[in-house]
Write a protein that holds these residues in place. Structure first.
Motif, PDB file in Angstrom:
ATOM      1  N   SER A   1       0.833  -1.212   0.000  1.00 34.84           N
ATOM      2  CA  SER A   1       0.000   0.000   0.000  1.00 34.84           C
ATOM      3  C   SER A   1       0.868   1.264   0.000  1.00 34.84           C
ATOM      4  N   GLN A   2       0.302   2.346  -0.485  1.00 41.95           N
ATOM      5  CA  GLN A   2       0.994   3.633  -0.461  1.00 41.95           C
ATOM      6  C   GLN A   2       1.241   4.079   0.978  1.00 41.95           C
ATOM      7  N   TRP A   3       0.305   3.765   1.849  1.00 38.79           N
ATOM      8  CA  TRP A   3       0.460   4.129   3.261  1.00 38.79           C
ATOM      9  C   TRP A   3       1.756   3.536   3.820  1.00 38.79           C
ATOM     10  N   TRP A   4       1.989   2.237   3.565  1.00 36.77           N
ATOM     11  CA  TRP A   4       3.197   1.585   4.076  1.00 36.77           C
ATOM     12  C   TRP A   4       4.446   2.142   3.409  1.00 36.77           C
ATOM     13  N   LYS A   5       4.376   2.394   2.121  1.00 32.56           N
ATOM     14  CA  LYS A   5       5.531   2.940   1.412  1.00 32.56           C
ATOM     15  C   LYS A   5       5.915   4.304   1.963  1.00 32.56           C
ATOM     16  N   ARG A   6       4.921   5.119   2.319  1.00 33.90           N
ATOM     17  CA  ARG A   6       5.209   6.427   2.934  1.00 33.90           C
ATOM     18  C   ARG A   6       5.837   6.256   4.310  1.00 33.90           C
ATOM     19  N   ARG A   7       5.348   5.278   5.073  1.00 38.72           N
ATOM     20  CA  ARG A   7       5.924   5.028   6.405  1.00 38.72           C
ATOM     21  C   ARG A   7       7.404   4.647   6.286  1.00 38.72           C
ATOM     22  N   CYS A   8       7.701   3.785   5.334  1.00 45.29           N
ATOM     23  CA  CYS A   8       9.083   3.332   5.153  1.00 45.29           C
ATOM     24  C   CYS A   8       9.962   4.400   4.527  1.00 45.29           C
ATOM     25  N   ALA A   9       9.376   5.273   3.732  1.00 44.52           N
ATOM     26  CA  ALA A   9      10.150   6.323   3.055  1.00 44.52           C
ATOM     27  C   ALA A   9      10.850   7.230   4.056  1.00 44.52           C
ATOM     28  N   LYS A  10      10.320   7.318   5.257  1.00 44.34           N
ATOM     29  CA  LYS A  10      10.956   8.129   6.299  1.00 44.34           C
ATOM     30  C   LYS A  10      12.303   7.532   6.705  1.00 44.34           C
ATOM     31  N   GLY A  11      12.466   6.210   6.472  1.00 44.95           N
ATOM     32  CA  GLY A  11      13.747   5.555   6.709  1.00 44.95           C
ATOM     33  C   GLY A  11      14.168   5.476   8.154  1.00 44.95           C
ATOM     34  N   ARG A  12      13.215   5.314   9.049  1.00 49.37           N
ATOM     35  CA  ARG A  12      13.542   5.273  10.475  1.00 49.37           C
ATOM     36  C   ARG A  12      12.898   4.064  11.154  1.00 49.37           C
ATOM     37  N   CYS A  13      13.703   3.356  11.956  1.00 54.40           N
ATOM     38  CA  CYS A  13      13.201   2.230  12.735  1.00 54.40           C
ATOM     39  C   CYS A  13      12.349   2.757  13.886  1.00 54.40           C
ATOM     40  N   HIS A  14      11.182   2.193  14.054  1.00 56.08           N
ATOM     41  CA  HIS A  14      10.262   2.600  15.121  1.00 56.08           C
ATOM     42  C   HIS A  14      10.879   2.394  16.504  1.00 56.08           C
ATOM     43  N   TYR A  15      11.690   1.373  16.666  1.00 57.99           N
ATOM     44  CA  TYR A  15      12.206   1.007  17.983  1.00 57.99           C
ATOM     45  C   TYR A  15      13.511   1.700  18.360  1.00 57.99           C
ATOM     46  N   CYS A  16      14.506   1.662  17.484  1.00 53.45           N
ATOM     47  CA  CYS A  16      15.812   2.238  17.851  1.00 53.45           C
ATOM     48  C   CYS A  16      16.061   3.606  17.228  1.00 53.45           C
ATOM     49  N   GLY A  17      15.239   3.990  16.250  1.00 57.27           N
ATOM     50  CA  GLY A  17      15.380   5.298  15.625  1.00 57.27           C
ATOM     51  C   GLY A  17      16.480   5.378  14.581  1.00 57.27           C
ATOM     52  N   SER A  18      17.132   4.260  14.272  1.00 56.22           N
ATOM     53  CA  SER A  18      18.199   4.266  13.271  1.00 56.22           C
ATOM     54  C   SER A  18      17.650   4.647  11.907  1.00 56.22           C
ATOM     55  N   ARG A  19      18.468   5.374  11.155  1.00 53.44           N
ATOM     56  CA  ARG A  19      18.097   5.748   9.793  1.00 53.44           C
ATOM     57  C   ARG A  19      18.714   4.744   8.832  1.00 53.44           C
ATOM     58  N   MET A  20      17.924   4.375   7.835  1.00 53.32           N
ATOM     59  CA  MET A  20      18.391   3.410   6.831  1.00 53.32           C
ATOM     60  C   MET A  20      17.512   3.518   5.601  1.00 53.32           C
ATOM     61  N   PRO A  21      17.946   2.935   4.486  1.00 50.23           N
ATOM     62  CA  PRO A  21      17.107   2.938   3.280  1.00 50.23           C
ATOM     63  C   PRO A  21      15.787   2.207   3.555  1.00 50.23           C
TER      64      PRO A  21
ATOM     65  N   SER B   1      17.410  -5.906  12.854  1.00 49.80           N
ATOM     66  CA  SER B   1      17.979  -6.222  14.161  1.00 49.80           C
ATOM     67  C   SER B   1      16.922  -6.118  15.262  1.00 49.80           C
ATOM     68  N   CYS B   2      16.198  -5.004  15.298  1.00 45.57           N
ATOM     69  CA  CYS B   2      15.156  -4.828  16.317  1.00 45.57           C
ATOM     70  C   CYS B   2      14.034  -5.843  16.132  1.00 45.57           C
ATOM     71  N   ASN B   3      13.632  -6.077  14.891  1.00 48.82           N
ATOM     72  CA  ASN B   3      12.557  -7.014  14.632  1.00 48.82           C
ATOM     73  C   ASN B   3      12.944  -8.415  15.095  1.00 48.82           C
ATOM     74  N   ASN B   4      14.179  -8.819  14.848  1.00 47.31           N
ATOM     75  CA  ASN B   4      14.637 -10.136  15.281  1.00 47.31           C
ATOM     76  C   ASN B   4      14.736 -10.234  16.800  1.00 47.31           C
ATOM     77  N   LYS B   5      15.142  -9.159  17.462  1.00 49.82           N
ATOM     78  CA  LYS B   5      15.245  -9.176  18.923  1.00 49.82           C
ATOM     79  C   LYS B   5      13.864  -9.170  19.575  1.00 49.82           C
ATOM     80  N   LYS B   6      12.939  -8.427  19.014  1.00 48.33           N
ATOM     81  CA  LYS B   6      11.600  -8.308  19.601  1.00 48.33           C
ATOM     82  C   LYS B   6      10.822  -9.605  19.495  1.00 48.33           C
ATOM     83  N   LYS B   7      10.967 -10.316  18.400  1.00 51.03           N
ATOM     84  CA  LYS B   7      10.279 -11.586  18.160  1.00 51.03           C
ATOM     85  C   LYS B   7       8.802 -11.460  18.457  1.00 51.03           C
ATOM     86  N   GLN B   8       8.298 -12.194  19.445  1.00 52.54           N
ATOM     87  CA  GLN B   8       6.865 -12.200  19.748  1.00 52.54           C
ATOM     88  C   GLN B   8       6.550 -11.501  21.065  1.00 52.54           C
ATOM     89  N   LEU B   9       7.396 -10.546  21.436  1.00 54.59           N
ATOM     90  CA  LEU B   9       7.169  -9.831  22.690  1.00 54.59           C
ATOM     91  C   LEU B   9       6.065  -8.791  22.536  1.00 54.59           C
TER      92      LEU B   9
END
Length: 99
Positions: free
Chosen positions: A26-46, A75-83
């Motif tokens: 969806s365009q909504w998700w593409k816009r969320r990812c376009a910001k290039g920031r991890c929700h958990y650690c705040g790291s910037r990436m493509p 990295s965050c997604n793998n650490k969070k798992k099913q928490l």
């Protein structure tokens, strides 16, 4: 090992996974990812390096809805798992307190 899954049958899991796939395109998700920031650690990436994380995991009763998914680095997604969010916060606190 203790199971975290609720009484979800395979059909329900497949349905939620399908909803997640649809959201990813969806365009909504593409816009969320376009910001290039991890929700958990705040790291910037493509945007292509961000993954979709369910805040409340599907296996624990979460749904594939806009209010329950966030972009996360692998990295965050793998650490969070099913928490759950409160368990993730406790995990982060524990990690910060380890010398």
């Amino acid at each position: 090992m203790k199971s975290y899954a609720y009484d979800l049958d395979e059909r329900d899991l497949k349905q939620e996974r399908q909803k997640a796939r649809e959201l990813r395109h969806s365009q909504w998700w593409k816009r969320r990812c376009a910001k290039g920031r991890c929700h958990y650690c705040g790291s910037r990436m493509p945007a292509a390096e961000l993954t979709m994380d369910h805040i409340v995991p599907v296996a624990r009763g979460g749904k594939s809805t806009k209010g329950n998914v966030v972009p996360a680095c692998k990295s965050c997604n793998n650490k969070k798992k099913q928490l759950l969010p409160m368990e993730w916060d406790a995990y982060l606190q524990m990690c910060q307190n380890v010398p």
